[in-house]
Design an enzyme around this catalytic site. Structure first.
Site, short mmCIF file in Angstrom:
data_model
loop_
_atom_site.label_atom_id
_atom_site.label_comp_id
_atom_site.label_asym_id
_atom_site.label_seq_id
_atom_site.Cartn_x
_atom_site.Cartn_y
_atom_site.Cartn_z
CE LYS C 76 -3.85 1.90 2.81
NZ LYS C 76 -4.68 1.64 4.01
CB SER C 151 -7.96 3.48 3.10
OG SER C 151 -7.12 2.81 4.02
CB SER C 175 -8.26 0.60 5.90
OG SER C 175 -8.96 1.81 5.90
#
Lengths: 95, 484, 486
Positions: C76, C151, C175
């Site tokens: 990420k 997210s 997330s």
């Protein structure tokens, strides 16, 4: 607790965010709805409950007082927007 | 109207750790800009703080030295504000649960009386960087080497009533932190910085007046001057029908005045909240006991001991205990020579005079405590007389020898105590001074005592200062009186 | 190749059937081909990946390889990676080449894994749909008109589409678990403090936690073995032994006590999601588990408490983006205040600004106690709910999200978006671990079963999840997109 435009203005100032008049109105609407949702907290009786800052009941570990870092100024300043003679530059600060 | 001044001090002490409070970067003073600002100090995205154990130990030592409560749990909070020398946009500090609770400090006033000043609390925090306003095309340069240096902020109660008390308090704090070795106390380099809260109130009134906070008061002298100016300003203002506003003022040592810092459009709101990257600091009793057992003798205890067991005057005891270096020097001199009063006299007299003259601190004294102690020993055992001792001291000061004995030997300053040798010098002086002898003889007996001084001087001169003055005196009197 | 789990690929590398270079090239080609559609990567580090793959192959040849040596992964874009752009999904950090590696990145490199690049995400991890990225929305490979969740939406979509075998995410309010559920993969949020946060760009420090996102619980166990453990650079990272999480994967579940929180099966729960979850619970019963209803009475207050605590911490964490030392700086600032206000207004997106403003407001004078202190008290009550429940049961089960992935652009009102996280957010407030595993479909979109355990119960969660995956094949389902773009 009703949110007013002055609250948004003040928060924007404290948070150093430029907010136009239009944006301010939008934020008042959005933030009001968020705070209305948040206000549900007020209906809960928390008398005698201690605030919880960390999910684990751990305590701070301490570091030995040793110098472990070396000079990496060049590497760190490569991502800086404005430097001169090793200093970060900002518009003149008036004291 | 009679006015009373109320003063409280916030003293920021840079702790003498090797590394920063939350990072492993060096705290050494004077490095090239930003070469000692590591990722954590710069607040790069993703970095996290880890607390320096030595900063904690030093804060606790201070607390123990001022007889403060040390709470079991202390917590770091974030103080949020934007400033270019504050890389993260917040300062990690302690607002609600400081590491050192209420304590007290004893200060010594000019008349050698003492007064207790209460300490509200002391907390740990990180220092900010520095803004350099030299001209970078109209820009300000930011050096973050100092960012993250551990600070202990010591907050007093408003217990001081005049500028002298404030200065004495600052000196007492300075002396405690340097005794403990937790700070170099160097005010010129900013290792100790002071903000002063000043207000005035009509004498007898209980409520405090509105206070002004004066920043940038960074020497003992400035504290007195800033307060003197500020008190006068406030009294004048009130007497002219005005009102003191609560504000931050800056002391300008060049113009010897305080002036209002540019008022911001609105008051700051620091939005303190517990720092989620740091956990509560928990100190147990065993840790506190351990640190307590390691505390050195502190100034107040030393002062008391100098008076009671060494028999020094209150004044001498205060002066000699004021700094750790002074006290250590004196104690070494005393250890070597064995006479506290002589040691005190020499340290405060000849030595301090020479240091002042050459603008040196006692740490840089060319005459070591050991050398001075030996020198005094030679006076005490009658090897040299007082006059010769001063010569020896000067020689040591100038590096003309490594010990008192060596200089005494080389300069032939050893005191002459051989009666025969002294008598022959006296005889010669008497023979060469018929006019003075006649004068002596013709004087009223009560005036002769004074006149003998001339002969003593001549004999001492003849002996190049080495004759024992008491012996010279006695023998001269005998010989002159024999001529009557 | 892209259908295989990390465990299977590791075996193939170990047997010499495959080289890391082949594997890495294969996935890089898939990214090249498919990611124009998905937008799951912000940065692809092809050259660096191939160099790392060569090194991994050499290490393996010289007998110097660990379990995961040569396995390609994605990170990420919230993990700082030295020399590689680390944007956090924000214009603010569009120009930020991180000068250091996050601890997790260091550990993954030391284990010999290969990073293919940095995945798309909601800006500063603030969002539940990945629509708050400066780099544009990510599409859900199961349905390109749906969001991948957020997210960590880029990581979830990339794994689901077979662009990478596994990826790292972070989870502050769901997330990892919610996008894992939306994309039909397995995602683990470890206990707060289990994995170092050093070098992970902070959103809300007392809630953020890093975790793996992969095709199976077994893969997650392998990755957790690498990333878990003490870090001297993170004060909140716990000094506590790390077990081998793969060792207990096959422990039998007979006697396992499962609690179903009644608050997780209430209004707003999609019926098909509910059915999938209840069917999954039946599978557990067939494996010897017992099930009972439990209550987490303060669940309702989790979202309000979270939207005080997380924005408060974020408002402070994001103050460092001031245009001075790194990140976006506005052009020709007139003075200091202009530098700050314009750099930040230009660099941050709408949702980030909203949360900064909310956090600033709730921490400010006159509001702090009513909001922040109150929320912290409620936080204690929420944690206590879980601790009480774990007195009676071993794990809790429920849906990861009340609905399957919603359509792109469907949720315009921030509050309705926030309410999506009703089942995941309390877990972060309590600091406990949670895992989402694929458990069926609703309207053709994946459904995630969420399993929660008490603090440091990761081994048990992985065991419970793995046993489900031994008994079912939901985790083996692949979106058509994955094959069309092969």
């Amino acid at each position: 607790m009703a949110l007013e435009e002055s609250h948004v203005r003040r928060a924007a100032h404290l948070a150093r965010l430029a907010v136009s008049d239009d944006q301010a109105n939008g934020f008042v609407d959005d933030l009001s709805r968020i705070l209305d949702m948040v206000d549900q907290l007020q209906s809960l009786d928390t008398e005698g409950v201690a605030p919880l800052a960390h999910p684990l009941d751990a305590t701070q570990r301490l570091r030995a007082d040793e110098v472990t870092e070396t000079n990496q100024r060049d590497a760190f300043q490569r991502c800086a927007p404005a430097v001169e003679n090793g200093l970060y530059l900002v518009p003149r600060v008036v004291e | 109207m009679q006015w009373e001044t109320v003063i409280g001090l916030e003293v920021h002490v840079q702790l003498a750790t090797r590394s920063k409070i939350f990072s492993g970067a060096s705290t050494a003073f004077g490095a090239e800009p930003n070469t000692q600002a590591c990722a954590v100090d710069l607040g790069l995205p993703g970095v996290l703080p880890v607390l320096n154990e030595q900063a904690v130990a030093m804060a606790v030592q201070f607390g123990l030295a001022v007889h403060a409560e040390i709470p079991e749990v202390s917590v770091f909070d974030r103080k949020n504000y934007f400033y270019p020398d504050l890389p993260k946009g917040y300062q990690t500090s302690q607002m609600y649960h400081p590491i050192v609770g209420p304590g007290e400090v004893e200060i010594t006033l000019d008349d050698n009386t003492t007064k207790r000043i209460r300490i509200h609390h002391a907390h740990l925090e990180e220092d900010a960087g520095k803004s350099l306003h030299e001209d970078f095309h109209g820009m300000t340069g930011i050096d973050l080497n100092r960012a993250g240096t551990p600070l202990l902020e010591i907050v007093s109660e408003p217990d001081m009533r005049n500028a002298k008390e404030a200065a004495a308090y600052l000196k007492a704090i300075h002396s405690i932190v340097t005794y403990l070795g937790i700070s170099d106390g160097n005010m010129a380099e900013g290792s100790m910085r002071c903000d002063v809260n000043v207000s005035v109130r009509p004498k007898g009134q209980e409520a405090f007046g509105t206070r002004a906070e004066i920043k940038n008061v960074n020497s003992f002298r400035f504290v007195e001057r800033a307060i003197a100016f500020e008190v006068e300003r406030q009294i004048e203002l009130i007497e002219d029908g005005g009102k003191v506003v609560q504000e931050t003022r800056l002391f300008d040592p060049e113009r010897d005045e305080t002036r209002s810092m540019r008022t911001k459009e609105e008051a700051n709101d620091y939005r303190y909240f517990p720092c989620p990257d740091l956990l509560p600091v928990v100190l147990d009793q065993a840790y506190l006991d351990h640190l307590r057992s390691q505390l050195p003798e502190l100034p107040a205890d030393k002062r008391a001991r100098f008076q009671t067991s060494l028999g020094l005057s209150a004044y001498d005891a205060h002066v000699l205990s004021a700094s750790r270096e002074m006290a250590e020097f004196f104690e070494e001199v005393h250890r070597v020579c064995g006479d506290a009063k002589q040691a005190a006299n020499w340290v405060q007299g000849e030595l301090s005079g020479a240091l002042n003259r050459d603008n040196l601190t006692i740490q840089n004294s060319p005459v070591s405590a050991h050398q001075l102690g030996e020198l005094i020993s030679r006076v005490l055992d009658d090897t040299i007389n007082g006059k010769a001792a001063k010569q020896v001291f000067q020689a040591l000061w100038n590096g003309q020898g490594s010990s008192a004995d060596e200089i005494i030997e080389a300069k032939g300053l050893k005191q002459v105590t051989d009666t025969g040798a002294i008598e022959s010098m006296i005889d010669q002086v008497i023979a060469e001074s018929p006019a003075q002898v006649a004068q002596y003889r013709d004087s009223e007996p009560e005036k002769r005592g004074k006149m003998i001084g001339y002969f003593v001087g001549q004999v001492m001169k003849a002996s190049r200062g080495t004759a024992n003055p008491q012996q010279v005196n006695g023998l001269l009197k005998e010989k002159l009186d024999a001529l009557l | 190749m892209h259908d295989k789990t990390v465990t299977q690929l590791a075996a193939a590398l170990n047997s010499g059937e495959l080289s890391s270079k082949e594997l890495t090239s294969h996935f890089l080609q898939r990214i090249e081909k498919a990611d124009g559609t998905l937008n799951s990567f912000i940065t692809v580090t092809a050259e660096q990946a191939l160099t790392q793959a060569d090194a991994a192959d050499k290490a393996r040849a010289s007998g110097d390889a660990g379990t995961l040596t040569g396995i390609p992964l994605a990170l990420k874009d919230i993990y700082c990676t030295q020399g590689v752009k680390t944007s956090c999904g924000s214009k603010m950090l569009d120009n930020f080449i991180a000068p250091y590696d996050a601890t997790v990145v260091e550990k993954l490199s030391a284990a010999g894994t290969i990073s293919l690049g940095k995945t798309n995400m909601d800006e500063f991890a603030m969002g539940s749909s990945n629509e708050n990225s400066y780099y544009g929305s990510v599409k859900n490979p199961w349905d390109l008109s749906a969001v991948p969740g957020g997210s960590s939406g880029g990581s979830a979509a990339a794994v689901a589409a077979g662009l990478v075998p596994a990826a790292m995410g972070t989870d502050t309010g769901g997330s990892i678990r919610q996008p894992a559920a939306f994309c039909g993969i397995t995602g683990l949020k470890p206990t707060y403090g289990r994995v170092s946060r050093y070098g992970i760009i902070a959103y809300a420090s007392s809630l953020d936690q890093a975790g793996p996102m992969a095709r199976s619980a077994e893969d997650c166990a392998h990755l957790l073995n690498v990333i878990a453990g003490h870090d001297v650079r993170d004060s909140t990272c716990v000094a506590r032994g790390v077990p081998d999480y793969t060792e207990t994967l096959n422990a039998p579940l007979s006697g396992l006590k499962i609690g179903l929180p009644k608050e997780y099966f209430g209004d707003g729960l999609d019926p098909e999601v509910e059915k999938a979850v209840r069917d999954a619970v039946k599978v557990y019963e067939s494996l010897g588990a017992t099930v009972r209803d439990v209550s987490l009475p303060h669940t309702h207050y989790a979202i309000p408490a979270y939207y005080v605590i997380a924005p408060a911490e974020a408002s402070s964490n994001l103050s460092r983006y001031d245009g001075v030392r790194f990140g976006h700086r506005c052009k020709a600032p007139e003075d200091l205040i202009d530098l700050y206000t314009r750099s930040r207004a230009e660099g941050f997106g709408e949702e980030v600004k909203r949360r900064i403003l909310i956090g600033t407001h709730t921490l400010s004078e006159g509001f702090f106690d009513a909001y922040y202190t109150k929320a912290q008290k409620v936080r204690r009550l929420i944690r206590q709910d879980f601790l009480d429940a774990f007195e009676d049961v071993d794990v809790l089960m429920g849906p990861a999200s009340p609905t399957p992935a919603f359509d792109l652009g469907a949720k315009k009102d921030p509050v309705s978006m926030y309410l999506q996280d009703i089942y995941t957010i309390a877990v972060n407030l309590a600091g406990i671990p949670g895992i989402s595993v694929p458990a069926g479909f609703s309207n053709g979109r994946p459904v995630g079963l969420q399993i929660l355990g008490t603090h440091f119960a990761e081994a048990q969660l992985l065991n419970v999840a793995h046993q489900f995956q031994q008994a079912t094949d939901w985790h083996l389902k692949r979106p058509a997109f994955a094959e069309e773009n092969a």
